[in-house]
Design an enzyme around this catalytic site. Structure first.
Site, PDB file in Angstrom:
ATOM      1  N   LYS A   1       7.601 -17.720 -10.516  1.00  0.00           N
ATOM      2  CA  LYS A   1       5.926 -16.321 -10.530  1.00  0.00           C
ATOM      3  C   LYS A   1       5.350 -16.720 -11.799  1.00  0.00           C
ATOM      4  CE  LYS A   1       7.049 -12.627 -13.777  1.00  0.00           C
ATOM      5  NZ  LYS A   1       7.454 -12.291 -14.613  1.00  0.00           N
TER       6      LYS A   1
ATOM      7  N   PRO B   1      -3.438 -11.047  10.721  1.00  0.00           N
ATOM      8  CA  PRO B   1      -3.770 -10.856  11.900  1.00  0.00           C
ATOM      9  C   PRO B   1      -3.458  -9.438  12.276  1.00  0.00           C
ATOM     10  CG  PRO B   1      -1.749 -12.159  12.388  1.00  0.00           C
ATOM     11  CD  PRO B   1      -2.454 -11.634  10.490  1.00  0.00           C
ATOM     12  N   ASP B   2      -4.946  -8.913  13.245  1.00  0.00           N
ATOM     13  CA  ASP B   2      -5.232  -7.668  13.160  1.00  0.00           C
ATOM     14  C   ASP B   2      -3.998  -7.189  14.638  1.00  0.00           C
ATOM     15  OD1 ASP B   2      -5.772  -5.185  14.725  1.00  0.00           O
ATOM     16  OD2 ASP B   2      -7.526  -4.912  13.171  1.00  0.00           O
TER      17      ASP B   2
ATOM     18  N   ASN C   1       1.015  -1.426   0.123  1.00  0.00           N
ATOM     19  CA  ASN C   1       0.067   0.052   0.107  1.00  0.00           C
ATOM     20  C   ASN C   1       1.006   0.679   0.103  1.00  0.00           C
ATOM     21  OD1 ASN C   1       0.364   0.549   3.008  1.00  0.00           O
ATOM     22  ND2 ASN C   1      -0.230  -0.994   3.575  1.00  0.00           N
TER      23      ASN C   1
ATOM     24  N   ASP D   1      -4.377  -5.926   5.272  1.00  0.00           N
ATOM     25  CA  ASP D   1      -5.944  -6.666   5.648  1.00  0.00           C
ATOM     26  C   ASP D   1      -5.462  -8.114   5.255  1.00  0.00           C
ATOM     27  OD1 ASP D   1      -6.708  -4.747   7.372  1.00  0.00           O
ATOM     28  OD2 ASP D   1      -8.121  -3.583   4.990  1.00  0.00           O
TER      29      ASP D   1
END
Ligand code: C5P
Length: 418
Positions: free
Chosen positions: A306, A324-325, A228, A296
């Site tokens: 690949k 896992p959070d 991200n 997430d």
């Protein structure tokens, strides 16, 4: 005083660039003593390195004459910095596992000095999970690892794994040599000394503050990963502010290109699961501030080879599972920090979503930020602090001011004033 580098050259095609590196370091007034592994001697000769270093070049552990003149323990400790360049996948694997089967690896095990590894290898070897696992271990052990360059390789393939240019390596060496390491024992996170000019205020003296920052990378196959846009800037700024306030700071960082703030113990990780392990390993803490943009989801199984498209127009064969959070794990942990702060990047209904997150994750405060503008990667941030007491809306300000204000508030809360 002249700074000294012990340069260990291991055996890859890029070994020839060690000659240029020695020249770049000598031009900068750095003294270099070189050690060649057996296979490196197939690529560069002790004679050419000796001419450039103006010193004896070491190679064989069992050369008794050398051992009499200078013991291997002494050799490993006379330098200010030990540099492994190029570092092959093989020597990285040995370093990560504490193998000492020649002079170079024995020195690396015996040294009490900071170590910089500059990997260079074929792209597939670089992305191999064994190499990545070894690198994560080395980073966790406090070894500085320079990222390789991408480009065309000597073997004709294209990708990441090229040795950075000698001048860039020399820049990194110079930066590390200018850092008066307070503690650089191998096996411990590397702590940067407090050099900041801003007045330390001691408000968090005696406290341990645990911070996560940056993105996580979740491998898809040897060359791709889920990522991200988090730059890590806000988390690093908070770590810096906590260290200025006198806290012992553990910063668990995902893959980012940011220098370690002064006075901070940094543990580098790549994936969410590694981040969780590092966070749990750093407990107990008085306060934990989870700033990382943890992925997430991760792929159910990262492929060994690949993945190839087959032209059928079918969706990619990617099964994702939830990570896992980390924040929620801490929120319900036996060693839950006294103050637990989460972040929430939102693009809409900011306060509402943050309220829900407070309860769900068991956090004390959620710092909600509006990421609909250019916050990710930018220098400014616009936040609201959501807690059981209500919502505090702060004006937009630079990320390091957000950090200072948040640390003030954390210090007050921990001392019972907030
Ligand atoms: O659920 P969401 O990702 O919006 O929550 C953001 C907060 O939770 C941040 O503090 C982030 O660091 C933390 N988080 C976490 N582990 C995850 C996902 C988010 O610690 N897997």
């Amino acid at each position: 005083m002249t700074k000294r580098v012990l340069l260990i050259v291991s055996g890859g095609i890029a070994a020839y660039k060690s000659l240029e590196l020695v020249r770049a370091l000598r031009r900068r007034g750095v003294a270099v003593r070189a050690v060649l592994t057996g296979s490196a001697q197939q690529f560069v000769t002790p004679l050419s390195l000796g001419v450039l270093t103006e010193d004896h070049v070491y190679g064989d552990m069992f050369d008794l004459k050398e051992e009499r003149e200078i013991g291997h323990i002494q050799l490993s400790r006379q330098a200010d910095l030990v540099v492994v360049a190029p570092a092959t996948a093989n020597i990285l694997a040995k370093m990560a596992n504490g193998i000492a089967d020649d002079l170079a690896t024995t020195l690396l095990l015996a040294t009490d000095k900071p170590v910089l590894a500059v990997p260079a290898m074929n792209v597939r070897m670089w992305h191999h999970c064994a190499t990545q696992r070894n690198l994560a271990q080395l980073r966790a052990d406090g070894v500085h690892v320079m990222e390789p360059d991408s480009g065309e390789m000597a073997c004709g393939e294209y990708g990441k794994g090229r040795l950075p240019e000698p001048e860039a390596i020399a820049d990194e060496i110079e930066r590390l040599l200018q850092t008066p390491f307070a503690s650089s024992e191998v096996g411990k996170p590397v702590r940067q000394p407090v050099l900041d000019t801003r007045e330390p205020n001691g408000a968090l003296a005696g406290r341990h503050v645990l911070i996560t920052a940056g993105p996580t990378h979740e491998p898809i196959d040897p060359v791709r990963y889920i990522a991200n846009r988090s730059s890590g800037k806000q988390g690093f700024a908070i770590a810096a502010a906590a260290a200025r306030a006198g806290a012992r700071v553990t910063l668990v960082a995902g893959p980012v290109h940011l220098p370690t703030p002064p006075g901070v113990d940094r543990v580098d990780v790549e994936t969410a699961r590694q981040m969780l392990a590092a966070v749990e390993g750093a407990l107990p803490a008085d306060a934990a501030i989870m700033v990382a943009a943890v992925a997430d989801w991760r792929t159910a199984d990262a492929a060994d080879q690949k993945l190839k498209k087959d032209g059928s127009g079918q969706p990619a064969p990617l099964a994702l599972v939830e990570n896992p959070d980390i924040l929620a794990t801490l929120g319900h942990h036996a060693q839950r920090p006294a103050l637990l702060v989460g972040f929430a990047a939102e693009t809409q209904k900011i306060a509402e979503h943050a309220q829900a997150k407070l309860a769900r994750k068991g956090a004390d405060w959620i710092v909600a930020n509006d990421v609909s503008g250019g916050v990710m990667g930018g220098d400014d941030n616009s936040v609201q602090i959501v807690s059981a007491q209500g919502i505090d809306v702060w004006p937009a300000m630079p990320k390091d001011q957000v950090a200072d204000r948040l640390i003030d508030r954390i210090a007050s809360a921990l001392s019972g004033r907030g």
